[in-house]
Design an enzyme around this catalytic site. Structure first.
Site, PDB file in Angstrom:
ATOM      1  N   CYS A 115      -7.360   8.183  -6.494  1.00 52.12           N
ATOM      2  CA  CYS A 115      -7.106   6.791  -6.888  1.00 52.12           C
ATOM      3  C   CYS A 115      -5.866   6.640  -7.767  1.00 52.12           C
ATOM      4  O   CYS A 115      -5.364   5.536  -7.941  1.00 52.12           O
ATOM      5  CB  CYS A 115      -8.322   6.215  -7.588  1.00 52.12           C
ATOM      6  SG  CYS A 115      -9.762   6.212  -6.522  1.00 52.12           S
ATOM      7  N   HIS A 255      -6.367  -0.098 -11.342  1.00 48.64           N
ATOM      8  CA  HIS A 255      -7.055   0.417 -10.156  1.00 48.64           C
ATOM      9  C   HIS A 255      -8.369  -0.347  -9.963  1.00 48.64           C
ATOM     10  O   HIS A 255      -9.078  -0.630 -10.923  1.00 48.64           O
ATOM     11  CB  HIS A 255      -7.330   1.914 -10.322  1.00 48.64           C
ATOM     12  CG  HIS A 255      -8.167   2.472  -9.220  1.00 48.64           C
ATOM     13  ND1 HIS A 255      -7.847   2.299  -7.895  1.00 48.64           N
ATOM     14  CD2 HIS A 255      -9.339   3.166  -9.236  1.00 48.64           C
ATOM     15  CE1 HIS A 255      -8.763   2.875  -7.150  1.00 48.64           C
ATOM     16  NE2 HIS A 255      -9.685   3.401  -7.934  1.00 48.64           N
ATOM     17  N   ASN A 285     -12.677  -0.821  -3.137  1.00 49.16           N
ATOM     18  CA  ASN A 285     -11.823   0.252  -3.664  1.00 49.16           C
ATOM     19  C   ASN A 285     -11.095   0.930  -2.498  1.00 49.16           C
ATOM     20  O   ASN A 285     -11.697   1.689  -1.737  1.00 49.16           O
ATOM     21  CB  ASN A 285     -12.709   1.256  -4.405  1.00 49.16           C
ATOM     22  CG  ASN A 285     -11.926   2.408  -5.008  1.00 49.16           C
ATOM     23  OD1 ASN A 285     -10.725   2.542  -4.780  1.00 49.16           O
ATOM     24  ND2 ASN A 285     -12.607   3.242  -5.768  1.00 49.16           N
TER      25      ASN A 285
HETATM   26  O1  UT7 Z   1     -12.141   5.046  -7.691  1.00 49.89           O
HETATM   27  C1  UT7 Z   1     -12.458   6.383  -7.957  1.00 49.89           C
HETATM   28  C2  UT7 Z   1     -13.253   6.514  -9.185  1.00 49.89           C
HETATM   29  N1  UT7 Z   1     -14.561   5.958  -8.980  1.00 49.89           N
HETATM   30  C3  UT7 Z   1     -15.061   5.121  -9.877  1.00 49.89           C
HETATM   31  O2  UT7 Z   1     -14.431   4.752 -10.825  1.00 49.89           O
HETATM   32  C4  UT7 Z   1     -16.521   4.700  -9.643  1.00 49.89           C
HETATM   33  C5  UT7 Z   1     -17.259   4.711 -10.967  1.00 49.89           C
HETATM   34  N2  UT7 Z   1     -18.676   4.452 -10.805  1.00 49.89           N
HETATM   35  C6  UT7 Z   1     -19.182   3.235 -10.506  1.00 49.89           C
HETATM   36  O3  UT7 Z   1     -18.438   2.311 -10.257  1.00 49.89           O
HETATM   37  C7  UT7 Z   1     -20.654   3.044 -10.553  1.00 49.89           C
HETATM   38  O4  UT7 Z   1     -21.257   4.184 -11.123  1.00 49.89           O
HETATM   39  C8  UT7 Z   1     -21.305   2.790  -9.155  1.00 49.89           C
HETATM   40  C9  UT7 Z   1     -20.911   1.414  -8.668  1.00 49.89           C
HETATM   41  C10 UT7 Z   1     -20.859   3.842  -8.152  1.00 49.89           C
HETATM   42  C11 UT7 Z   1     -22.835   2.809  -9.277  1.00 49.89           C
HETATM   43  O5  UT7 Z   1     -23.253   1.883 -10.256  1.00 49.89           O
HETATM   44  P1  UT7 Z   1     -24.246   2.335 -11.429  1.00 49.89           P
HETATM   45  O6  UT7 Z   1     -24.506   1.147 -12.232  1.00 49.89           O
HETATM   46  O7  UT7 Z   1     -23.630   3.505 -12.133  1.00 49.89           O
HETATM   47  O8  UT7 Z   1     -25.530   2.747 -10.627  1.00 49.89           O
HETATM   48  P2  UT7 Z   1     -26.373   4.078 -10.694  1.00 49.89           P
HETATM   49  O9  UT7 Z   1     -25.797   5.098  -9.809  1.00 49.89           O
HETATM   50  O10 UT7 Z   1     -26.661   4.449 -12.116  1.00 49.89           O
HETATM   51  O11 UT7 Z   1     -27.752   3.562 -10.092  1.00 49.89           O
HETATM   52  C12 UT7 Z   1     -28.553   2.593 -10.791  1.00 49.89           C
HETATM   53  C13 UT7 Z   1     -29.705   2.199  -9.888  1.00 49.89           C
HETATM   54  C14 UT7 Z   1     -30.449   3.392  -9.292  1.00 49.89           C
HETATM   55  O12 UT7 Z   1     -31.824   3.043  -9.178  1.00 49.89           O
HETATM   56  P3  UT7 Z   1     -32.892   3.543 -10.263  1.00 49.89           P
HETATM   57  O13 UT7 Z   1     -32.830   5.028 -10.243  1.00 49.89           O
HETATM   58  O14 UT7 Z   1     -32.429   2.956 -11.562  1.00 49.89           O
HETATM   59  O15 UT7 Z   1     -34.158   2.960  -9.767  1.00 49.89           O
HETATM   60  C15 UT7 Z   1     -29.872   3.522  -7.911  1.00 49.89           C
HETATM   61  O16 UT7 Z   1     -30.751   4.145  -7.018  1.00 49.89           O
HETATM   62  O17 UT7 Z   1     -29.208   1.447  -8.774  1.00 49.89           O
HETATM   63  C16 UT7 Z   1     -29.653   2.064  -7.549  1.00 49.89           C
HETATM   64  N3  UT7 Z   1     -28.615   1.883  -6.543  1.00 49.89           N
HETATM   65  C17 UT7 Z   1     -28.577   0.828  -5.699  1.00 49.89           C
HETATM   66  N4  UT7 Z   1     -29.400  -0.227  -5.557  1.00 49.89           N
HETATM   67  C18 UT7 Z   1     -29.073  -1.127  -4.606  1.00 49.89           C
HETATM   68  C19 UT7 Z   1     -27.546   2.658  -6.295  1.00 49.89           C
HETATM   69  N5  UT7 Z   1     -26.806   2.136  -5.308  1.00 49.89           N
HETATM   70  C20 UT7 Z   1     -27.422   1.001  -4.926  1.00 49.89           C
HETATM   71  C21 UT7 Z   1     -27.127   0.020  -3.942  1.00 49.89           C
HETATM   72  N6  UT7 Z   1     -27.972  -1.010  -3.841  1.00 49.89           N
HETATM   73  N7  UT7 Z   1     -26.053   0.075  -3.155  1.00 49.89           N
END
Ligand code: UT7
Length: 333
Positions: A115, A255, A285
């Site tokens: 990125c 970004h 992204n």
């Molecule tokens: O560009 C390159 C660099 N990349 C980045 O900068 C990405 C950085 N990371 C992020 O943007 C975020 O971490 C994500 C958008 C990828 C994920 O968001 P998050 O708030 O960190 O979610 P998480 O992985 O902590 O998951 C929270 C909850 C989980 O459920 P439980 O365990 O709390 O019940 C996941 O299973 O959200 C659930 N979850 C979803 N629910 C519905 C994860 N993905 C989804 C989804 N839809 N698509």
């Protein structure tokens, strides 16, 4: 006044096929509400023609740029493509783009910094202009992320899109252009964000395919924490280093990985929402594509002398910021 490397034209390309959050609701266990609140994304462009590759998007973006600047492709000295989704391992995507557009006098190479790729490439290209070695350099950020995303991994698949942007760098005797950059990398972050197979460590095999190792693996939360801290820190640092206050800055060009990361960076810099370039809602992204695509979208609003701060964070880890003064009134282009 020393000669600086100014951006003098911008081009962009997005595949026509648009996929909404509601389309994802039909494919995986997710909701429009989750994707919108956690990332800020509503739609993304995903290439659905199997015969198209990253070089095709990059070629379109560069063609637009050449047309705008009324430039003959043979005038290009150097062309760099920042990408993590090259058409193939060899030849480079940059070589293919040069062949497509007829840039017969250019040398070219790909640059891999995920990125942060466009930021790295812009910094590299600017040096060849400042030394006086070259007069016309094209910097492309292009990624067809849909080809390396696992569409059964709901956390990762919803955030990425496909797209390409390109800029032309030329010497500017008035001193507009790239003023400064701060770049970093930390390979220990590789465990949190990677694509392991297809290289010399894990060449393609039945096992690598079966274990889904040709897809992006991302530990979202770990990457998020590093991105929030580092993108903000490096952006504040470049402001301090150049004696810039928030009111001096016309635009933050961040970004587009997650709206929450962008908002947090802007807040640390003291920059209001009206000065943040943003298109994550429509494109998601696009990895190396995000920064030039922002310039492509916002070009009509840019004015000569505007002070821009670019900021990026991505796989590697790689991150950095760049301070640039805009060289022309975008509305006239
Ligand atoms: O560009 C390159 C660099 N990349 C980045 O900068 C990405 C950085 N990371 C992020 O943007 C975020 O971490 C994500 C958008 C990828 C994920 O968001 P998050 O708030 O960190 O979610 P998480 O992985 O902590 O998951 C929270 C909850 C989980 O459920 P439980 O365990 O709390 O019940 C996941 O299973 O959200 C659930 N979850 C979803 N629910 C519905 C994860 N993905 C989804 C989804 N839809 N698509």
């Amino acid at each position: 006044m020393s000669v600086k490397a100014a951006i003098t034209a911008v081009g962009g390309y997005l595949p026509p096929n648009v996929v909404t959050n509601f389309d994802f609701e039909k494919m995986i266990d997710t909701t429009d509400e989750w994707i919108t609140t956690r990332t800020g994304i509503k739609t993304r462009h995903l290439e659905n023609d199997p015969n198209k590759a990253t070089s095709d998007m990059a070629t379109e973006a560069v063609k637009e740029l050449l047309q705008k600047r009324k430039l003959d492709p043979t005038e290009i000295d150097l062309l760099i493509v920042a990408t993590v989704t090259p058409d193939m391992m060899l030849p480079t995507t940059a070589n293919i783009v040069c062949d497509n557009i007829g840039a017969k006098n250019a040398w070219s190479f790909d640059l891999t910094a995920a990125c942060s790729g466009f930021l790295y490439a812009l910094s590299v290209g600017s040096q060849f202009i400042e030394t006086g070695k070259y007069k016309k350099i094209v910097i492309v950020g292009a990624d067809m992320m849909s080809r390396i995303i696992d569409y059964t991994d709901r956390t990762t698949c919803v955030i990425f899109g496909d797209g390409a942007g390109a800029v032309l760098l030329e010497p500017n005797p008035e001193g507009y252009g790239v003023q400064d950059f701060i770049l970093h990398s930390d390979g220990s972050g590789g465990k949190h964000l990677n694509l392991r197979a297809g290289g010399s460590k894990y060449p393609a095999s039945f096992e690598t395919v079966q274990n889904r190792m040709h897809y992006v693996y991302q530990e979202g939360q770990a990457v998020f924490k590093h991105a929030v801290v580092n993108m903000a820190e490096v952006s504040v640092k470049i402001m301090e280093k150049n004696g810039l206050k928030a009111e001096d800055i016309a635009w933050l060009v961040p970004h587009q990985a997650n709206k929450r990361i962008i908002d947090s960076t802007a807040q640390r810099m003291g920059i209001g929402p009206e000065k943040i370039m943003m298109n994550i809602e429509r494109y998601g992204n696009t990895t190396a594509g995000t920064l030039p695509l922002l310039l492509w979208d916002y070009e009509p609003q840019l004015k000569k002398g505007d002070k821009l701060i670019f900021a990026a964070f991505g796989g590697g880890f790689t991150w950095g910021s760049l301070y640039l003064t805009w060289a022309y009134d975008g509305s006239k282009n």
